[in-house]
Design an enzyme around this catalytic site. Sequence first.
Site, mmCIF file in Angstrom:
data_model
loop_
_atom_site.group_PDB
_atom_site.id
_atom_site.type_symbol
_atom_site.label_atom_id
_atom_site.label_comp_id
_atom_site.label_asym_id
_atom_site.label_seq_id
_atom_site.Cartn_x
_atom_site.Cartn_y
_atom_site.Cartn_z
ATOM 1 N N ASP A 11 0.827 -1.084 0.080
ATOM 2 C CA ASP A 11 0.064 0.109 -0.101
ATOM 3 C C ASP A 11 0.601 1.376 0.089
ATOM 4 O O ASP A 11 1.831 1.415 0.908
ATOM 5 C CB ASP A 11 -0.820 0.175 1.142
ATOM 6 C CG ASP A 11 -2.083 0.960 1.158
ATOM 7 O OD1 ASP A 11 -1.754 2.019 0.327
ATOM 8 O OD2 ASP A 11 -3.064 0.855 1.892
ATOM 9 N N HIS B 186 -0.549 4.371 0.013
ATOM 10 C CA HIS B 186 -1.100 5.745 0.201
ATOM 11 C C HIS B 186 -0.538 6.487 1.325
ATOM 12 O O HIS B 186 -0.364 5.954 2.464
ATOM 13 C CB HIS B 186 -2.584 5.130 0.719
ATOM 14 C CG HIS B 186 -3.472 4.812 -0.109
ATOM 15 N ND1 HIS B 186 -3.614 3.486 -0.621
ATOM 16 C CD2 HIS B 186 -4.344 5.424 -1.073
ATOM 17 C CE1 HIS B 186 -4.388 3.155 -1.651
ATOM 18 N NE2 HIS B 186 -4.893 4.485 -1.789
#
Length: 138
Positions: free
Chosen positions: A11, A13
């Site tokens: 991930d 983000h």
Amino acid sequence: MNIVLGVIGSDCHSVGNKILEAFFGEAGFHVVNLGVMVTQEEFIDAAVESDAKAILVSSLYGHGEIDCEGLRQKCIERGLEDVVLYVGGNLVVGKTPFDEIERKFKAMGFDRIFPPNADLNQAAEDLRTDIAARGAHA
């Protein structure tokens, strides 16, 4: 009080991660921010090196269940049995009721599970309470 935070797995983000770093820093915690795409081992190494009382794991891409499996056991193996373990974000793919998500992650050894819209003031209060409770048993 040292805490480690980061975004687990593949991930990437980063915005929420920066918000968490700023918020918990302002709330009086010493934050070790590992950034994005962090492995379980990197979380644990940072917690050991910084004598962190808590690890805060973020995941927004829906694969949190896969990425977080076994983290509590690895913490125990490295002598972090008393570390407070939090996870939050969009932890699974699809529209799974939050109480089901919470049940899954608690069974994986996480102390608290937070949805993407969690109240950060409440999270900081919970963190202080949970760290103090663990300290009483250490």
